[in-house]
Design an enzyme around this catalytic site. Structure first.
Site, short mmCIF file in Angstrom:
data_model
loop_
_atom_site.label_atom_id
_atom_site.label_comp_id
_atom_site.label_asym_id
_atom_site.label_seq_id
_atom_site.Cartn_x
_atom_site.Cartn_y
_atom_site.Cartn_z
N ASP A 171 29.30 -2.79 21.37
CA ASP A 171 28.52 -1.56 21.36
C ASP A 171 28.80 -0.71 22.60
OD1 ASP A 171 26.57 0.32 20.80
OD2 ASP A 171 25.02 -1.15 20.41
N ASP A 172 29.30 0.50 22.41
CA ASP A 172 29.51 1.45 23.51
C ASP A 172 30.58 1.01 24.50
OD1 ASP A 172 27.46 2.92 22.39
OD2 ASP A 172 26.33 3.16 24.24
N CYS A 202 26.90 4.38 16.76
CA CYS A 202 26.56 3.03 16.32
C CYS A 202 26.25 2.92 14.83
CB CYS A 202 25.39 2.50 17.15
SG CYS A 202 24.08 3.70 17.42
N ARG A 218 28.59 1.10 11.79
CA ARG A 218 28.14 -0.13 11.13
C ARG A 218 28.04 0.05 9.62
NH1 ARG A 218 26.81 -0.36 16.18
NH2 ARG A 218 26.57 -2.37 17.22
N LYS A 276 23.12 -7.27 16.34
CA LYS A 276 22.56 -5.94 16.08
C LYS A 276 22.88 -5.49 14.66
CE LYS A 276 22.99 -1.18 17.80
NZ LYS A 276 23.39 -0.33 18.95
N HIS A 295 20.99 -2.46 12.73
CA HIS A 295 20.94 -1.00 12.94
C HIS A 295 21.37 -0.17 11.72
CE1 HIS A 295 21.19 2.24 16.32
NE2 HIS A 295 19.97 2.11 15.83
N HIS A 339 26.05 -1.64 25.64
CA HIS A 339 25.15 -0.49 25.52
C HIS A 339 24.08 -0.54 26.62
CE1 HIS A 339 22.15 2.22 23.77
NE2 HIS A 339 22.96 2.50 22.77
N ASP A 374 32.01 -0.02 18.36
CA ASP A 374 31.42 0.95 17.43
C ASP A 374 31.67 2.40 17.81
OD1 ASP A 374 29.69 1.11 19.58
OD2 ASP A 374 27.86 0.84 18.41
N ASN A 375 32.00 2.66 19.05
CA ASN A 375 32.34 4.00 19.50
C ASN A 375 32.94 3.89 20.89
OD1 ASN A 375 28.91 4.04 19.40
ND2 ASN A 375 29.87 4.09 21.41
N LYS A 397 31.65 8.68 23.38
CA LYS A 397 30.76 8.43 22.25
C LYS A 397 30.12 9.74 21.79
CE LYS A 397 26.22 6.22 21.52
NZ LYS A 397 25.22 5.33 22.13
#
Length: 546
Positions: free
Chosen positions: A19-20, A57, A61, A124, A126, A209, A323-324, A364
């Protein structure tokens, strides 16, 4: 090895999403952060240099799980994480922006389970905070993780939606840390798996993140490593990337972001509260971020050890992505507490995000390479490396997208995409298997790829990329936007010659630019992309009327 399944059995499949995390943070992508387990997977597998996510995010996903563009999956924007947000999304009456996976979508788990796969998820989610949109409602046999997006790593709280097998997790041990818990649960699922049947495991970390939380012993390994500053870190990372073969020698370092001061002028920090930080404070911020990635890699190491003990690593497909791109948000609601402990809640901020995305531009949320390009590792020796010759391959020409993971999983396992799930007919896939590329049968992707997020837009067709930015995001606003002008002009880049998007060809190639713009228009109509300013106005109206 205690795996009782015969040689030639269908592979186990593990998909890991972080994540991130920036494009250059891993050691095998040029970074100085210690990631030996991911580096080992890269050394024995394939690294892609042109793999894309959805720049945020929730949409990423949704695309990964369903093999659809995120709008078609019902998450054109973000997940509705509160009951008020869910009510607003329903009042908005735009099915492509519902904020949870649509009923007529199938997840990878829902596709693989009828084919005999055990299906597990840790981490996660989400893509749906309310039932019937939980992981176990969407094909997963077992789940341990959090339903929401960000949380306190030491004490997630009720808002995080921490669950284990559909029961809330509230009694946390004093040494609880989300990254460790996700890793442990993933490894336990593998340990508990029926040895006679293959499994699919989706491991979604929330690291790195914000908030920046890490164990003191992990932070200590990186203290002082960033005192040379972001300019020098960016130079070193690009040099390392070229040594590794990720980029050719002609690729330049993109200019430092206009919102980022030179390291020797750190009294000019772009902080919303007008604060300045010392070099030591900036070093700590990045040291905690690095420690979070280090800890995530340690957890992946524990998972790999469990696979080696009870399964067959050579017959395990492992895919890894982010994710980004790195996050430039200046999130810091507790400014008097430094990064690291439970009481803090700060982020990396733009200057270090700029370094994490080396050598690309932006972050992001945006669809320039810094926001939408992800490191992607594919490890499966039995498939792509039967003779031990392809390990460590770097794929520099073929581009792919997280939505393509679905079709690739179907291709690898022999499972069929279901025509119906839970009584609903499923939408046809947007996903395209990249297994032919891994097998050396397809050098280039003939597909045109489309991206949209919060008004940011992009088209990738062959070596060309058309991209346009939308000005505003939390904690960061482009400064080179005309008064009252939120949407930037369409830019056109030849990524074969200009991967860092510095030479805009839109004026020199008007016919190509206009064709790709028309292509994007047809895509947006087909997938339900709405004008972002209209959505914002509708949400503001709904909020006023409540």
């Amino acid at each position: 090895m205690s795996d009782k399944r015969a040689n030639g059995a269908r592979p186990d499949v593990v998909v890991i999403l972080v994540d991130d995390m920036g494009w250059s943070d891993l050691g095998c992508y040029g970074g100085e952060i210690n990631t030996p387990n991911l580096d080992s997977l890269a050394a024995g597998g394939v690294r892609y240099t042109q793999f894309y996510n959805c720049a945020r995010c929730c949409p990423t996903r949704a695309a990964l799980l369903t093999g659809l563009y995120p709008h078609r999956a019902g998450i054109g924007h973000m997940t509705a994480q509160t009951s008020d947000a869910l009510r607003q999304s329903r009042l908005l009456d735009r099915p492509h922006y519902r904020g949870y996976l649509s009923d007529n979508t199938a997840t990878i788990a829902e596709a693989l389970r009828p084919a005999g796969y055990q299906t597990f998820m840790a981490g996660k989610w989400h893509v749906g905070n309310y039932r019937p949109h939980w992981p176990t409602d969407r094909g997963f046999d077992r789940y341990a993780g959090m339903l929401s997006g960000a949380c306190n790593y030491w004490d997630p709280g009720a808002q995080a939606g921490l669950l284990e097998d559909d029961e809330p997790v509230t009694d946390l041990p004093p040494d609880f840390y989300t990254t460790d818990w996700f890793s442990e649960r993933a490894a336990q699922f593998v340990a508990d798996a029926d040895p006679e049947r293959p499994y699919f495991l989706y491991l979604g970390y929330n690291a790195p993140h914000w908030p920046l939380h890490a164990w003191p012993e992990d932070i200590a390994r990186y203290r002082g490593a960033y005192l040379d500053g972001w300019d020098e870190i960016r130079r070193r990372r690009l040099a390392r990337q070229k040594e590794l073969g990720l980029f050719p020698e002609h690729v330049p370092l993109s200019p430092r972001d206009p919102e980022c001061p030179p390291w020797d002028q750190i009294d000019r920090i772009p902080d919303a509260q007008g604060r300045t930080f010392t070099a030591d404070e900036w070093d700590l911020r990045m040291a905690v971020y690095a420690a979070m990635i280090d800890r995530m890699d340690q957890g992946i190491g524990r998972l790999l050890d469990q696979i080696r003990r009870t399964r067959d690593l050579d017959n395990t497909v492992i895919m890894f992505a982010s994710d980004n791109g790195a996050c430039a948000e200046s999130w810091d609601p507790v400014p008097d507490v430094p990064a690291g402990p439970k009481e803090s809640y700060t982020a990396c901020f733009l200057p270090w995000a700029n370094a994490s995305n080396t050598p690309f531009r932006l972050f992001k949320h945006w669809l320039h390479e810094g926001g939408s390009a992800t490191p992607f590792i594919f490890h499966y020796p039995n498939q792509h490396d039967p003779d031990g010759a392809a390990g460590g391959r770097i794929e520099t020409s073929y581009y792919a997208h997280v939505k393509d993971i679905m079709a690739t999983c179907l291709d690898l396992t022999g499972a069929s995409y279901p025509s119906h799930v839970r009584g609903y007919p499923t939408l046809p896939l947007d996903s395209r298997s990249f297994l032919p590329n891994l097998r050396g049968e397809e050098a280039d992707n003939p597909e045109t790829l489309y991206l949209e997020h919060e008004g940011n837009r992009a088209v990738r067709q062959g070596k060309y990329k058309l991209v346009s930015w939308y000005s505003e995001a939390r904690g960061y606003t482009r400064t080179n936007v005309g008064k009252g002008e939120r949407t930037g002009p369409w830019e056109l880049y030849d990524l074969e010659a200009d991967r860092v998007e510095l030479n805009d060809l839109s004026a020199a190639e008007p016919a190509l630019r206009d064709k790709l713009i028309e292509d994007y228009g047809r895509f947006s109509e087909r997938t339900g992309v709405s004008d972002w300013q209209e959505i914002q106005r509708d949400l503001e109206r709904i909020y006023r009327e409540q």
